[in-house]
Design an enzyme around this catalytic site. Structure first.
Site, short mmCIF file in Angstrom:
data_model
loop_
_atom_site.label_atom_id
_atom_site.label_comp_id
_atom_site.label_asym_id
_atom_site.label_seq_id
_atom_site.Cartn_x
_atom_site.Cartn_y
_atom_site.Cartn_z
CB THR A 1 -19.35 -7.28 -3.56
OG1 THR A 1 -19.48 -8.64 -3.94
CG2 THR A 1 -20.63 -6.80 -2.89
CE LYS B 1 -22.29 -10.43 -3.13
NZ LYS B 1 -22.06 -11.85 -3.04
CE LYS C 1 -16.83 -5.33 -0.68
NZ LYS C 1 -16.05 -6.02 -1.66
P1 NAD Z 1 -8.99 -10.90 -2.86
O1 NAD Z 1 -8.51 -9.89 -1.91
O2 NAD Z 1 -8.53 -12.31 -2.69
O3 NAD Z 1 -8.66 -10.45 -4.36
C1 NAD Z 1 -8.59 -9.12 -4.80
C2 NAD Z 1 -7.38 -9.01 -5.70
O4 NAD Z 1 -7.37 -7.72 -6.29
C3 NAD Z 1 -6.07 -9.17 -4.97
O5 NAD Z 1 -5.29 -10.20 -5.56
C4 NAD Z 1 -5.39 -7.80 -5.10
O6 NAD Z 1 -3.98 -7.89 -5.21
C5 NAD Z 1 -6.00 -7.30 -6.37
N1 NAD Z 1 -5.97 -5.85 -6.48
C6 NAD Z 1 -6.20 -4.91 -5.55
N2 NAD Z 1 -6.07 -3.66 -6.06
C7 NAD Z 1 -5.76 -3.83 -7.37
C8 NAD Z 1 -5.50 -2.92 -8.44
N3 NAD Z 1 -5.55 -1.59 -8.27
N4 NAD Z 1 -5.18 -3.44 -9.64
C9 NAD Z 1 -5.11 -4.78 -9.82
N5 NAD Z 1 -5.35 -5.68 -8.85
C10 NAD Z 1 -5.67 -5.20 -7.63
O7 NAD Z 1 -10.58 -10.82 -2.80
P2 NAD Z 1 -11.63 -11.88 -3.37
O8 NAD Z 1 -12.05 -12.80 -2.29
O9 NAD Z 1 -11.11 -12.45 -4.62
O10 NAD Z 1 -12.88 -10.94 -3.62
C11 NAD Z 1 -12.93 -10.10 -4.73
C12 NAD Z 1 -14.31 -9.47 -4.81
O11 NAD Z 1 -15.29 -10.48 -4.84
C13 NAD Z 1 -14.66 -8.61 -3.61
O12 NAD Z 1 -15.35 -7.48 -4.08
C14 NAD Z 1 -15.56 -9.51 -2.76
O13 NAD Z 1 -16.46 -8.78 -1.98
C15 NAD Z 1 -16.26 -10.29 -3.82
N6 NAD Z 1 -16.75 -11.61 -3.37
C16 NAD Z 1 -15.96 -12.45 -2.66
C17 NAD Z 1 -16.46 -13.69 -2.26
C18 NAD Z 1 -15.61 -14.64 -1.48
O14 NAD Z 1 -16.15 -15.63 -0.97
N7 NAD Z 1 -14.31 -14.42 -1.38
C19 NAD Z 1 -17.76 -14.06 -2.59
C20 NAD Z 1 -18.54 -13.20 -3.35
C21 NAD Z 1 -18.02 -11.96 -3.74
#
Ligand code: NAD
Length: 637
Positions: free
Chosen positions: A434, A509, A584
């Site tokens: 997102t 979204k 966010k």
């Molecule tokens: P998270 O923090 O668990 O995962 C993000 C991952 O990206 C981490 O493992 C981090 O190490 C990695 N990362 C960061 N910078 C990086 C880079 N430069 N290169 C490679 N890897 C990198 O977050 P999440 O919960 O998995 O969410 C991810 C996305 O999904 C976000 O944008 C969030 O808004 C969206 N989202 C999350 C949910 C939820 O319920 N968690 C629901 C819908 C959408």
């Protein structure tokens, strides 16, 4: 690709073979391009039917492009040929089973691989120049590409005759034997095509077709049936040897040129297939048993050498005396076990960047579905069954699709800078994070400049949806990129909505999540008020969940513990969906509202409240529904 022209015109998906100098011979790449096109059009409401035609007067398609098969086969590499046949047969089955009309225009030669493209559709049109044949026994193969399906359904023993003698069928014969449906003079074909393009109605062909010319084969069918009804190739050959008359002599002359093993196999296959339960898949599966083995154990390489490479026309066939032992036939037709033709497509090559709470289980589901996944995460996370790259660019190299699941737009932009130059042309960058609309659109423009497709496809459904493969994807970007990614959406989620151009997925979204933030606050406020008015939470839930105040926040994710379905409220408000992630998303909505000059007072108020909760109170690390205990502690002043 210059050998095949794929486009849509009016109501028609159009496929034109554009290799007239090579008699439109079908290469592996043409085969795959054709398959991808019909896959794309299968559910496209704008495409009512498919037209397949070819350039040049001499041939619709004179066969498969077998030079590369020969070269690799002579080096002892049989995998190229096997893959070609496997993928080609899958395409043949798709054409035969296509849910929309497939109209083919078969001028000149339509042979072998050309029959597989032109003779499995629903409306096959022939003209005066049409010459259809299955000449494979002459190169040590068997009539394949679904040829045994068509031959085994031809009247009487004409299938055996055409398969063994490679006889060419003119328009009357082609319609009589079931290789074609309609005859129309070739100077009327442009008008027919124009009508189909305009109306999308294949039923109009019947009015434009003309009476089918006489079939010479029909006239000689009684003699052919008598000569070709033997139990085995040996029986048929004996009878021909001992018969007189023009039909027998002509047939014998043709048969003497061809591979005895191929002809014996053809007879056995047609006999096995001729049953009411026959399907094209059964025929193709049986054919593949032969083609899988034919370079190693059959006459195929020798047949190509004599016909195409050395052109000496004197192949040294196995069993040259025509006496093919039953065991040789059984060996070629034995089931293939793990190597059987299963019509499955090879997995895609996927680079997956960002393997956190969401990305990790999404990547794991792709691995389980048989795709080849290479993962990369700065935190060094790895996924069972996926290989790990040491940089994002390495994960993207050679991938068909690169998926990113990252914390925010800034990180997406920097990852895009690394991966886009490493991606192959035509690959798709699929961002599921997102992020703000502007970052999504900038990354899409950057990808387009590099000849790479891009989709923004944020998700709804949380960690549960990611591991269960039930996410909803909101997708922005081109239709073509959407179609490429669709099989992956089907694995990772239960629904993918194509919302339009780049950035529209993110727009959907943030609008959705702005509603979610506002309704969650409203639901929590109302519970706190109901408490103070002396209403039980159970009564409140029972009323609102079935009245006009209902919402996802109340009905599916109730913020009051012990009430409604299980939710983070029943788990001490552990996220679920963390309050800071909701903050966010709300901030993204306000950023977009400001850029678009949209008035969103409720979104603004929700943003202010979540910011207070996360940054100045105890909201950080709690579920976003923990607004309810927050309101419980507050009073009006
Ligand atoms: P998270 O923090 O668990 O995962 C993000 C991952 O990206 C981490 O493992 C981090 O190490 C990695 N990362 C960061 N910078 C990086 C880079 N430069 N290169 C490679 N890897 C990198 O977050 P999440 O919960 O998995 O969410 C991810 C996305 O999904 C976000 O944008 C969030 O808004 C969206 N989202 C999350 C949910 C939820 O319920 N968690 C629901 C819908 C959408």
């Amino acid at each position: 690709m210059s050998d095949i022209d794929i486009r849509t015109e009016g109501r028609a998906g159009r496929i034109t073979l554009t290799r007239p100098k090579a008699l439109n011979a079908l290469s592996y790449d043409m085969c795959i391009a054709l398959e991808k096109a019909i896959d794309r059009w299968r559910n496209d409401p704008d495409v009512a039917l498919v037209i397949i035609d070819a350039e040049g007067p001499k041939a619709f398609c004179a066969g498969g492009d077998i030079a590369e098969m020969y070269r690799t086969g002579m080096d002892g590499n049989f995998d190229f040929g096997r893959k070609f046949w496997r993928d080609e047969y899958r395409m043949n089955a798709k054409l035969a089973e296509y849910p929309k009309p497939v109209v083919s225009f078969l001028q000149g030669f339509t042979m072998g691989g050309g029959v597989g493209v032109g003779c499995h559709g629903s409306h096959r049109i022939v003209g005066d120049s049409s010459q259809i044949a299955m000449p494979e026994c002459g190169i040590g193969l068997i009539p394949d590409v679904g040829g045994t399906y068509l031959l085994s359904r031809a009247p009487g023993r004409l299938g055996e005759y055409i398969g063994l003698t490679a006889s060419r069928m003119g328009p009357g014969d082609a319609v009589y034997t079931g290789f074609a449906d309609f005859y129309a003079p070739e100077d009327s074909w442009d008008t027919i095509k124009a009508t189909l393009i305009e109306t999308g109605d294949a039923a109009t062909i019947r009015n434009m077709a003309q009476a089918t010319p006489e079939s010479p084969l029909a006239a000689t069918q009684p003699q052919i049936d008598a000569l070709f009804s033997g139990e085995s190739f040996g029986d048929i050959r004996n009878l021909l040897d001992n018969s007189t008359g023009e039909v027998a002599e002509k047939a014998l002359k043709a048969i003497n040129r061809n591979s005895p093993l191929s002809m014996a196999l053809t007879i056995e296959m047609l006999h096995r297939l001729r049953a009411p339960s026959l399907t094209i898949r059964k025929a193709l599966e049986l054919e593949y048993r032969v083609s899988h083995r034919v370079m190693e154990h059959g006459d195929f390489l020798e047949g190509i050498r004599a016909a195409i490479i050395d052109k000496d026309k004197s192949p040294k066939w196995q069993f040259a005396d025509g006496d093919v032992p039953a065991i040789a036939i059984s060996k070629m037709l034995m089931p293939l076990g793990r190597d059987s033709l299963d019509f499955r497509e090879d997995g895609m090559k996927i680079g997956f960047i960002g393997l956190g709470n969401m990305g990790g289980p999404m990547a794991a589901n792709l691995v389980k579905a048989g795709h080849t996944v290479t993962g990369y995460d700065v935190a060094g996370v790895t996924i069972d069954g996926a290989s790990s790259a040491s940089t994002a660019a390495e994960a993207a190299t050679g991938a068909d699709v690169v998926i990113t699941m990252l914390p925010n737009g800034g990180i997406l932009r920097s990852v895009a800078d690394d991966v886009i130059p490493a991606m192959k042309p035509g690959a798709v960058l699929l961002d599921c994070s997102t992020v703000d609309v502007e970052s999504a659109r900038d990354v899409a423009a950057q990808a387009a400049k590099a000849g790479v497709g891009a989709l923004d496809a944020p998700v709804s459904g949380g960690v549960g949806g990611a591991s269960g493969g039930t996410l909803t994807f909101m997708v922005g970007g081109s239709q073509a990129a959407f179609e490429t990614a669709k099989p992956l959406f089907d694995i990772m989620g239960q629904k993918a909505v194509h919302c339009g151009e780049a950035g529209n997925g993110q727009a959907a979204k943030i609008c959705n999540n702005m509603i979610l933030g506002v309704t969650m606050i409203a639901t929590c406020e109302a519970f706190a008020l109901a408490d103070k008015l002396g209403l039980s939470r159970e009564a409140m839930f029972d009323v609102v969940s079935t009245s006009s105040g209902y919402s996802w926040s109340m009905n599916a994710y109730c913020p009051a513990p012990g009430v409604g379905p299980k939710s983070p409220a029943d788990n001490g408000y552990l996220p679920g969906f963390a309050a800071e992630l909701m903050l966010k998303d709300l901030r993204l909505s306000q950023q977009a509202a400001e850029a678009a000059d949209a008035d969103t007072p409720m979104g603004e108020a929700a943003t202010a409240l979540y910011s207070q909760f996360v940054e100045n109170e105890d909201g950080l690390g709690r579920d976003f529904s923990a607004m309810l205990p927050r309101f419980e502690t507050k009073s009006r002043g």
